[in-house]
Design a protein around this motif. Structure first.
Motif, PDB file in Angstrom:
ATOM      1  N   UNK A 126      47.235  36.419  50.327  1.00  0.00           N
ATOM      2  CA  UNK A 126      46.997  35.578  49.152  1.00  0.00           C
ATOM      3  C   UNK A 126      45.701  35.985  48.456  1.00  0.00           C
ATOM      4  N   UNK A 127      44.642  36.252  49.243  1.00  0.00           N
ATOM      5  CA  UNK A 127      43.356  36.664  48.663  1.00  0.00           C
ATOM      6  C   UNK A 127      43.473  38.016  47.966  1.00  0.00           C
ATOM      7  N   UNK A 128      44.175  38.959  48.604  1.00  0.00           N
ATOM      8  CA  UNK A 128      44.375  40.276  47.994  1.00  0.00           C
ATOM      9  C   UNK A 128      45.158  40.173  46.694  1.00  0.00           C
ATOM     10  N   UNK A 129      46.196  39.356  46.702  1.00  0.00           N
ATOM     11  CA  UNK A 129      47.025  39.190  45.500  1.00  0.00           C
ATOM     12  C   UNK A 129      46.205  38.646  44.345  1.00  0.00           C
ATOM     13  N   UNK A 130      45.282  37.708  44.634  1.00  0.00           N
ATOM     14  CA  UNK A 130      44.419  37.168  43.585  1.00  0.00           C
ATOM     15  C   UNK A 130      43.499  38.248  43.027  1.00  0.00           C
ATOM     16  N   UNK A 131      42.965  39.095  43.895  1.00  0.00           N
ATOM     17  CA  UNK A 131      42.043  40.145  43.454  1.00  0.00           C
ATOM     18  C   UNK A 131      42.722  41.148  42.534  1.00  0.00           C
ATOM     19  N   UNK A 132      43.925  41.592  42.907  1.00  0.00           N
ATOM     20  CA  UNK A 132      44.563  42.658  42.130  1.00  0.00           C
ATOM     21  C   UNK A 132      45.306  42.131  40.909  1.00  0.00           C
ATOM     22  N   UNK A 134      52.585  46.845  44.377  1.00  0.00           N
ATOM     23  CA  UNK A 134      52.731  45.469  43.910  1.00  0.00           C
ATOM     24  C   UNK A 134      52.466  45.349  42.414  1.00  0.00           C
ATOM     25  N   UNK A 135      51.641  46.248  41.868  1.00  0.00           N
ATOM     26  CA  UNK A 135      51.265  46.178  40.450  1.00  0.00           C
ATOM     27  C   UNK A 135      52.182  47.004  39.550  1.00  0.00           C
ATOM     28  N   UNK A 136      52.983  47.866  40.161  1.00  0.00           N
ATOM     29  CA  UNK A 136      53.767  48.835  39.384  1.00  0.00           C
ATOM     30  C   UNK A 136      54.952  48.159  38.699  1.00  0.00           C
ATOM     31  N   UNK A 137      54.908  48.065  37.387  1.00  0.00           N
ATOM     32  CA  UNK A 137      56.049  47.553  36.618  1.00  0.00           C
ATOM     33  C   UNK A 137      56.096  48.274  35.280  1.00  0.00           C
ATOM     34  N   UNK A 164      40.327  48.680  38.181  1.00  0.00           N
ATOM     35  CA  UNK A 164      40.021  49.900  38.932  1.00  0.00           C
ATOM     36  C   UNK A 164      40.101  49.590  40.430  1.00  0.00           C
ATOM     37  N   UNK A 165      40.875  50.382  41.144  1.00  0.00           N
ATOM     38  CA  UNK A 165      40.970  50.288  42.604  1.00  0.00           C
ATOM     39  C   UNK A 165      40.371  51.553  43.193  1.00  0.00           C
ATOM     40  N   UNK A 172      32.582  43.946  39.812  1.00  0.00           N
ATOM     41  CA  UNK A 172      33.285  43.970  41.103  1.00  0.00           C
ATOM     42  C   UNK A 172      33.967  42.616  41.339  1.00  0.00           C
ATOM     43  N   UNK A 173      35.302  42.651  41.513  1.00  0.00           N
ATOM     44  CA  UNK A 173      36.069  41.423  41.784  1.00  0.00           C
ATOM     45  C   UNK A 173      36.060  41.052  43.264  1.00  0.00           C
ATOM     46  N   UNK A 174      36.138  42.056  44.117  1.00  0.00           N
ATOM     47  CA  UNK A 174      36.205  41.781  45.541  1.00  0.00           C
ATOM     48  C   UNK A 174      36.179  43.062  46.347  1.00  0.00           C
ATOM     49  N   UNK A 175      35.886  42.915  47.630  1.00  0.00           N
ATOM     50  CA  UNK A 175      35.766  44.069  48.529  1.00  0.00           C
ATOM     51  C   UNK A 175      36.534  43.764  49.810  1.00  0.00           C
ATOM     52  N   UNK A 176      37.338  44.732  50.237  1.00  0.00           N
ATOM     53  CA  UNK A 176      38.087  44.621  51.493  1.00  0.00           C
ATOM     54  C   UNK A 176      37.524  45.655  52.457  1.00  0.00           C
TER      55      UNK A 176
END
Length: 599
Positions: free
Chosen positions: A337-343, A370-373, A444-445, A474-478
């Motif tokens: 859920x956290x990753x989905x919010x970030x991307x 997940x982002x590819x459309x 940017x990833x 920066x939105x988030x870091x994994x």
């Protein structure tokens, strides 16, 4: 009596109606070994479903293919790539009650070589393993093919006890027992032949083209793919050539070859990778694509000169083994859920950090999937491109012609992208372009080499990026690591389960909500080749950059301050992520402590 086995086959056919002495028997399961039995497909299908190797939809697809082609179900499953040959052999062993061949059973030299030649052994896919009084143990690839076994029983007058070979293991064993001696004779038959081959390019080509060398190299590669290895290491030494596979992150010895094979094997691999076989002083890099069991597999090849010859490492890039799904990678529901919010953010930077081999690129590929459309244009800049993804524009960095990360990124920004994946932020110039791209409306990833999520901020500031730019982009870091998963067939309760349960409660209080602990340890069995582990899973910590963290970045707070604030806001550390997997019996406590360097 070379070739006697072929004569025995003819005698066996001619006397088909006569009573046979010492005819081979497979106790209690003879009637089930008839591949024409109507119930084999249904019973074997039920076993595969019971063992969770296949879902019903995949079984039905295989059954339709088997019916249309007339082939046996187990053969169709491997041709379609639905089940590995190792798993099929294991299930046939279970179904028929016939044991699998173990590495310890493979003889050092041919058994009964005076009665049968290597040609029969190869054609029939059988191999005599040992002779113990009246009992002849024989390994077979196809347990349903009784004719070679009956011929061996007729010829030797012994009671034949079959065992089942995994196809790749058979190739490895055949090469070790029959081919290696032949190839060694070819490469060392003349005085100084091995030394001469190092300086004679044409001789290197000839050696690389000889059938034993080709078979040996193919066996090494096929064996690695069948055992789910990520890398093949071929390391020349003073008196041997060591072949090792990296499986689930750990190196395992596959085989040791004669030193005379060094030049032949290296030359064969360099020819396959389109490298210069005459150049042995400088490192070289190349790629190979090979069809293995009906599936195209890519290999990234690297050579480097060492004291005793060239060391070769092959990275196996098998797209069919990579499941681009956050859940299957090991992320839990809260992390997904956290990753989905970030991307899902329209712009900004999302970083994935960790050491080499921690699964960073796979996580980014999963995010891209997940982002590819059709409404988004995605670009990647990579060195190298590991997996080709449909619908995504992937650019290979080529520094030799000036196409480095900064050059490629500047060009991509003129291609109207929505999302950009940068393989790795290595320098200030690349980092500045990433920041610029995020400020101009792009997501940017990228990856970074740091030990933890909070340390990534300090690393970028040390590179030269201003804190106010990081706080706003920066939105988030994994941060992540990979731990080996316990083999489901043989893991057992940990001897010190009570101690570790108390320790996990102290270090990761959230595990209490997971129910009763099931803390287990590795043991080792045939299914996992004695390792005790099978597959790997991700443990991670996810640091969203919220207003409080942004304030800390703006005043140049330390890693410890940022980490403390994130933990206070609810971030679970990698140790706590791993603790949950240990509590549920998915991995061993030793794996998590090793990966997180926690004592």
């Amino acid at each position: 009596m070379s070739g006697g086995i072929s004569q025995a086959l003819e005698i066996d056919r001619a006397t088909a109606g006569a009573p046979r002495v010492h005819a081979p028997r497979i106790a209690a399961h003879e009637q089930r070994r008839d591949d024409r039995a109507a119930d084999f497909a249904s019973e074997f299908s039920a076993l595969l479903i019971e063992q969770r190797l296949l879902e019903r939809a995949a079984i039905e697809r295989a059954l339709r293919a088997a019916q249309s082609t007339g082939e046996r179900l187990d053969q169709v499953l491997t041709k379609l790539g639905l089940v590995s040959e190792a798993d099929v052999a294991r299930m046939l062993s279970r179904y028929l009650g016939v044991p699998l061949v173990t590495a310890a059973q493979v003889p050092a030299e041919p058994v009964l070589a005076e009665l049968m030649d290597a040609g029969f052994v190869r054609r029939s896919k059988v191999m005599p393993l040992s002779l113990d009084g009246e009992r002849l143990t024989v390994g077979v690839v196809d347990p349903f093919n009784d004719e070679p076994i009956r011929a061996l029983a007729y010829l030797t007058g012994k009671r034949v006890a079959p065992c089942i070979f995994v196809a790749a293991d058979y190739e490895k064993a055949f090469s070790a027992v029959y081919d290696t001696a032949d190839a060694e004779t070819r490469t060392s038959g003349a005085p100084g032949a091995a030394d001469a081959s190092e300086t004679d390019v044409q001789r290197l080509r000839d050696m690389a083209s000889e059938a034993p060398t080709i078979r040996l190299v193919n066996q090494i590669i096929t064996g690695a793919v069948e055992q789910r290895a990520s890398d093949i290491h071929i390391e020349p030494g003073v008196d041997t050539v060591l072949v090792r596979y990296r499986i689930d992150g750990a190196l395992r010895k596959a085989q040791a070859l004669a030193p005379g094979l060094r030049a032949a094997i290296t030359s064969r691999l360099k020819i396959m990778a389109k490298l210069d076989i005459a150049e042995r002083r400088l490192p070289q890099d190349g790629r190979i694509k090979i069809g293995i069991r009906g599936v195209d597999v890519d290999f990234r090849v690297s050579t480097i000169p060492t004291s005793f010859g060239e060391s070769v490492v092959m990275r196996i890039l098998d797209r069919t083994r990579v499941e681009l799904d956050f859940g299957k990678l090991g992320f839990d529901a809260a992390q997904i859920a956290a990753l989905s919010e970030l991307i899902k953010e329209p712009n900004g930077i999302v970083l994935v950090t960790g050491p080499t081999g921690s699964g960073k690129t796979t996580t980014l590929y999963t995010a891209l999937g997940a982002l590819n459309d059709v409404e988004s244009k995605l670009f990647t800049v990579e060195d190298p491109i590991e997996y080709q993804l449909a619908g995504i524009n992937q650019v290979q960095v080529q520094p030799a012609i000036g196409l480095d990360f900064p050059h490629a990124l500047r060009s991509i920004l003129r291609q109207d992208p929505d999302i950009i994946m940068i393989g790795e932020i290595r320098d200030l110039e690349t980092a500045r372009i990433a920041v610029q791209a995020s400020l101009t409306g792009h997501l940017v990833l990228s990856t970074l080499h740091t030990n933890g999520a909070a340390a990534s901020i300090t690393r970028l500031i040390d590179m030269g990026i201003e804190g106010y730019l990081l706080a706003s982009t920066v939105n988030g870091i994994v941060a992540q690591r990979l731990v080996r998963k316990l083999c489901p067939q043989c893991s057992c309760a940990h001897d010190n389960a009570g101690h570790w349960a108390a320790e996990l409660r102290r270090r990761a209080r959230h595990v209490e909500a997971l129910g009763a602990p099931d803390i287990r340890r590795a043991r080792g069995c045939a299914a996992c080749n004695g390792a005790g582990f099978s597959g790997r899973s991700t443990i991670a910590e996810i640091l969203p950059i919220d207003p409080d963290i942004r304030g800390l970045i703006l005043r140049n707070a330390s890693d410890a301050e940022i980490d403390g604030a994130a933990r206070a806001a609810g971030m679970l550390s990698m140790l706590e992520s791993g603790a949950a997997k240990v509590w549920r019996g998915e991995t061993a406590i030793e794996e998590v402590l090793r990966a997180t360097r926690a004592g």
